[in-house]
Design a protein around this motif. Structure first.
Motif, PDB file in Angstrom:
ATOM      1  N   ALA A  32     -19.994  11.429 -52.065  1.00 41.53           N
ATOM      2  CA  ALA A  32     -19.250  12.521 -51.437  1.00 41.53           C
ATOM      3  C   ALA A  32     -20.159  13.720 -51.187  1.00 41.53           C
ATOM      4  N   ALA A  33     -21.034  14.027 -52.153  1.00 39.49           N
ATOM      5  CA  ALA A  33     -21.956  15.154 -51.986  1.00 39.49           C
ATOM      6  C   ALA A  33     -22.915  14.909 -50.825  1.00 39.49           C
ATOM      7  N   LEU A  34     -23.406  13.681 -50.710  1.00 37.11           N
ATOM      8  CA  LEU A  34     -24.327  13.335 -49.626  1.00 37.11           C
ATOM      9  C   LEU A  34     -23.633  13.429 -48.265  1.00 37.11           C
ATOM     10  N   LEU A  35     -22.403  12.894 -48.189  1.00 33.56           N
ATOM     11  CA  LEU A  35     -21.665  12.927 -46.920  1.00 33.56           C
ATOM     12  C   LEU A  35     -21.305  14.361 -46.532  1.00 33.56           C
ATOM     13  N   LEU A  36     -20.900  15.169 -47.527  1.00 32.98           N
ATOM     14  CA  LEU A  36     -20.581  16.571 -47.247  1.00 32.98           C
ATOM     15  C   LEU A  36     -21.800  17.294 -46.687  1.00 32.98           C
ATOM     16  N   SER A  37     -22.934  17.110 -47.338  1.00 30.65           N
ATOM     17  CA  SER A  37     -24.167  17.751 -46.869  1.00 30.65           C
ATOM     18  C   SER A  37     -24.544  17.264 -45.478  1.00 30.65           C
ATOM     19  N   ALA A  38     -24.368  15.964 -45.241  1.00 29.26           N
ATOM     20  CA  ALA A  38     -24.793  15.375 -43.963  1.00 29.26           C
ATOM     21  C   ALA A  38     -23.949  15.879 -42.798  1.00 29.26           C
ATOM     22  N   VAL A  63     -27.665  17.697 -28.781  1.00 25.79           N
ATOM     23  CA  VAL A  63     -26.510  18.484 -29.203  1.00 25.79           C
ATOM     24  C   VAL A  63     -25.272  17.604 -29.335  1.00 25.79           C
ATOM     25  N   TRP A  64     -24.968  16.847 -28.288  1.00 23.93           N
ATOM     26  CA  TRP A  64     -23.744  16.041 -28.325  1.00 23.93           C
ATOM     27  C   TRP A  64     -23.865  14.860 -29.281  1.00 23.93           C
ATOM     28  N   GLY A  65     -25.074  14.309 -29.409  1.00 21.03           N
ATOM     29  CA  GLY A  65     -25.262  13.224 -30.369  1.00 21.03           C
ATOM     30  C   GLY A  65     -25.014  13.682 -31.798  1.00 21.03           C
ATOM     31  N   LEU A  66     -25.517  14.869 -32.144  1.00 18.67           N
ATOM     32  CA  LEU A  66     -25.313  15.403 -33.490  1.00 18.67           C
ATOM     33  C   LEU A  66     -23.848  15.777 -33.723  1.00 18.67           C
ATOM     34  N   LEU A  67     -23.179  16.309 -32.705  1.00 13.10           N
ATOM     35  CA  LEU A  67     -21.761  16.654 -32.863  1.00 13.10           C
ATOM     36  C   LEU A  67     -20.911  15.405 -33.092  1.00 13.10           C
ATOM     37  N   VAL A  68     -21.209  14.333 -32.370  1.00 10.83           N
ATOM     38  CA  VAL A  68     -20.484  13.070 -32.584  1.00 10.83           C
ATOM     39  C   VAL A  68     -20.784  12.523 -33.977  1.00 10.83           C
ATOM     40  N   LEU A  69     -22.043  12.605 -34.378  1.00 11.50           N
ATOM     41  CA  LEU A  69     -22.420  12.156 -35.728  1.00 11.50           C
ATOM     42  C   LEU A  69     -21.697  12.977 -36.784  1.00 11.50           C
ATOM     43  N   ALA A  70     -21.590  14.296 -36.578  1.00  7.90           N
ATOM     44  CA  ALA A  70     -20.888  15.155 -37.534  1.00  7.90           C
ATOM     45  C   ALA A  70     -19.423  14.748 -37.669  1.00  7.90           C
ATOM     46  N   ALA A  71     -18.785  14.440 -36.547  1.00 12.10           N
ATOM     47  CA  ALA A  71     -17.380  14.013 -36.590  1.00 12.10           C
ATOM     48  C   ALA A  71     -17.231  12.714 -37.374  1.00 12.10           C
ATOM     49  N   ALA A  72     -18.135  11.767 -37.143  1.00  8.18           N
ATOM     50  CA  ALA A  72     -18.068  10.483 -37.855  1.00  8.18           C
ATOM     51  C   ALA A  72     -18.306  10.668 -39.349  1.00  8.18           C
ATOM     52  N   LEU A  73     -19.281  11.496 -39.702  1.00  6.73           N
ATOM     53  CA  LEU A  73     -19.565  11.742 -41.116  1.00  6.73           C
ATOM     54  C   LEU A  73     -18.426  12.495 -41.791  1.00  6.73           C
ATOM     55  N   LEU A  74     -17.768  13.412 -41.067  1.00  8.89           N
ATOM     56  CA  LEU A  74     -16.619  14.131 -41.616  1.00  8.89           C
ATOM     57  C   LEU A  74     -15.491  13.169 -41.960  1.00  8.89           C
ATOM     58  N   VAL A  75     -15.209  12.235 -41.047  1.00 10.94           N
ATOM     59  CA  VAL A  75     -14.160  11.234 -41.307  1.00 10.94           C
ATOM     60  C   VAL A  75     -14.531  10.389 -42.520  1.00 10.94           C
ATOM     61  N   ALA A  76     -15.793   9.979 -42.603  1.00 11.66           N
ATOM     62  CA  ALA A  76     -16.249   9.173 -43.746  1.00 11.66           C
ATOM     63  C   ALA A  76     -16.134   9.960 -45.046  1.00 11.66           C
ATOM     64  N   TRP A  77     -16.467  11.254 -45.006  1.00 11.30           N
ATOM     65  CA  TRP A  77     -16.380  12.099 -46.206  1.00 11.30           C
ATOM     66  C   TRP A  77     -14.935  12.213 -46.686  1.00 11.30           C
ATOM     67  N   ILE A  78     -14.018  12.473 -45.769  1.00 15.14           N
ATOM     68  CA  ILE A  78     -12.599  12.581 -46.142  1.00 15.14           C
ATOM     69  C   ILE A  78     -12.101  11.258 -46.721  1.00 15.14           C
ATOM     70  N   THR A  91     -10.635  11.052 -50.560  1.00 21.35           N
ATOM     71  CA  THR A  91      -9.230  10.709 -50.821  1.00 21.35           C
ATOM     72  C   THR A  91      -9.103   9.490 -51.731  1.00 21.35           C
ATOM     73  N   ARG A  92     -10.152   8.705 -51.844  1.00 28.30           N
ATOM     74  CA  ARG A  92     -10.101   7.498 -52.673  1.00 28.30           C
ATOM     75  C   ARG A  92     -10.925   7.614 -53.950  1.00 28.30           C
ATOM     76  N   SER A  93     -11.470   8.798 -54.188  1.00 25.83           N
ATOM     77  CA  SER A  93     -12.296   9.002 -55.368  1.00 25.83           C
ATOM     78  C   SER A  93     -11.447   9.444 -56.552  1.00 25.83           C
ATOM     79  N   VAL A  94     -11.759   8.912 -57.721  1.00 17.89           N
ATOM     80  CA  VAL A  94     -11.074   9.335 -58.944  1.00 17.89           C
ATOM     81  C   VAL A  94     -11.498  10.752 -59.320  1.00 17.89           C
ATOM     82  N   THR A  95     -12.761  11.069 -59.068  1.00 22.35           N
ATOM     83  CA  THR A  95     -13.286  12.421 -59.332  1.00 22.35           C
ATOM     84  C   THR A  95     -13.853  12.999 -58.037  1.00 22.35           C
TER      85      THR A  95
END
Length: 454
Positions: free
Chosen positions: A170-176, A198-213, A217-221
């Motif tokens: 989670a920390a890695l995904l948040l930072s990424a 610019v657009w490649g990084l913005l799309v990557l940010a959206a994908a990483l945000l979804v992965a982080w959430i 949501t499935r983490s015990v801690t």
């Protein structure tokens, strides 16, 4: 920001390269704020506060003697840990003061933070003329050393600690996703908004945000509890922080340039760096006054009402920058209104968030609120720059229409913030939503959140 040309000239680098001294701080602060806030909840807020202050001191020493741009950027990365000071401070206040005094104390600290930020922008130019740009880094060095020692001697350690551990994924995904989002927003005006990077990084940010959430949501801690983020007392101030952060930093970054525009353009006031600082002085005074009024005001006026009114005041004053600027006294008066609204909004947002979660979550909750304001600042600065530079006159300077449009756009963002702060809670109440009550158990390590939708 005002002394970037001096740094560029002294280190013999390009204008695009020297902006990394700003971008490096911004990205580091965005990553450090929630992470240090969460770690502070777990191992002690004072400990992480002192570590953050120490990082600023070390970074200041390195920056003052940096032989080249690469070393200066490294120093700015270390100084970026300063972002964690804000949520840790609010958490310490929640730990150490009675509930009735929390809004007032947060207001006072918010005022000091805001005034300090404004003073840095206003005084950096004149100070650089006396001390040089390297000397600017020795001023915070002295303050942070004194502050760090006093913190160790005076501030008690957190009486309550959060359980669990840091989830490394989670920390890695948040930072990424934060880096992938803030980097293109900060550099878009140099790379070009239409560039693949610019657009490649913005799309990557959206994908990483979804992965982080998904991971959170499935983490015990979880690193950041998504249930906590959905609480109205947290979600509404967070959305408001994003919008007001954009409006605030858009004004801070471009109002001095606007005031210093030569009179030959037909609309510029031709102020010097020192004179433009004096025009912005009422803004800083109002910022400080507003922060100290939040506590007494909260005994009579609900914090959400304060936040809504402050956002409206910010919207009106920002629009005034674009509509009324034929004489210096006009932006000075508008700046005072802007500063007052900013002081009230900063205090109200922090108080709402801190009082909506348990003591073991204040660091990470306040950290995410500060973080969204940081993201908003990147959005606002980039948007303002894109609009201002979209229309250039014969001398290569922005036109009056470009500045007017930019300030009115920032005013629109503040107006949306007012709607979010004032309208959404009314809708929730009409739909029968009951605000969850956060109870911190003396036995359990996690808070019990009680609430229901009727």
């Amino acid at each position: 920001m005002p002394v970037l040309p001096l740094i560029q000239q002294d280190l013999h680098v390009t204008s695009s390269a020297v902006t990394w001294t700003i971008t490096a701080w911004l990205i580091t602060a965005a990553v450090a704020t929630p992470l240090f806030g969460r770690i502070g909840d777990m191992i002690g807020k004072r400990r992480m506060f002192v570590i953050s202050v120490g990082a600023i001191a070390v970074g200041s020493i390195i920056a003052a003697f940096a032989p080249n741009l690469e070393v200066l950027i490294l120093a700015r990365v270390l100084q970026g840990f300063a972002g964690a000071i804000f949520p840790l401070t609010f958490g310490i206040i929640r730990d150490e003061f009675p509930t009735a005094r929390v809004p007032g104390m947060i207001g006072m600290v918010s005022a000091v933070i805001a005034v300090g930020s404004g003073l840095g922008t206003v005084l950096s130019g004149p100070l650089a003329g006396v001390l040089g740009w390297r000397g600017l880094f020795l001023v915070p060095l002295l303050l942070t050393v004194v502050g760090g020692v006093m913190s160790l001697l005076v501030i008690p350690e957190s009486p309550q600690r959060a359980g669990g551990r840091i989830n490394p994924v989670a920390a890695l995904l948040l930072s990424a996703w934060l880096v992938a989002l803030l980097l293109p927003l900060s550099m878009a005006n140099q790379w070009g908004w239409g560039s693949p990077a610019v657009w490649g990084l913005l799309v990557l940010a959206a994908a990483l945000l979804v992965a982080w959430i998904y991971v959170e949501t499935r983490s015990v801690t979880p690193l950041v509890d998504m249930r906590m983020m959905r609480l109205p007392g947290v979600a509404i101030p967070n959305a408001t922080a994003l919008l007001l952060g954009a409006a605030m930093f858009g004004v801070w970054a471009f109002l001095p340039r606007f005031l210093q525009t030569p009179t030959g353009t037909g609309y510029g006031l031709g102020e010097t760096i020192a004179a433009s600082g004096l025009v912005m002085l009422p803004m800083l005074v109002a910022l400080g006054v507003a922060g100290f009024l939040t506590g007494p005001l909260s005994r009579r006026v609900d914090l959400r009402v304060q936040l809504t009114g402050a956002a409206i005041l910010i919207a009106l004053s920002t629009a005034s920058f674009g509509l009324f600027h034929s004489a210096a006294w006009m932006p000075a008066i508008a700046g005072a209104a802007f500063g007052f609204g900013l002081g009230i909004s900063n205090s109200a947002m922090a108080s709402l968030v801190v009082q909506s979660v348990s003591r073991t979550q204040t660091g990470v909750a306040a950290g995410m609120n500060s973080n969204l304001r940081t993201i908003g600042s990147a959005i606002g600065t980039s948007l303002m720059a894109a609009i201002v530079t979209s229309s250039l006159g014969l001398a290569g300077l922005p036109t009056e229409a470009a500045y007017d449009t930019a300030f009115l756009t920032m005013a629109g963002l503040a107006g949306i913030a007012a709607l979010v702060a004032g309208f959404v809670p009314v809708v929730l109440r009409r739909r029968g939503y009951v605000e969850p009550i956060v109870i911190t158990s003396p036995i359990a390590t996690a808070p019990a959140i009680v609430g229901a939708e009727l």
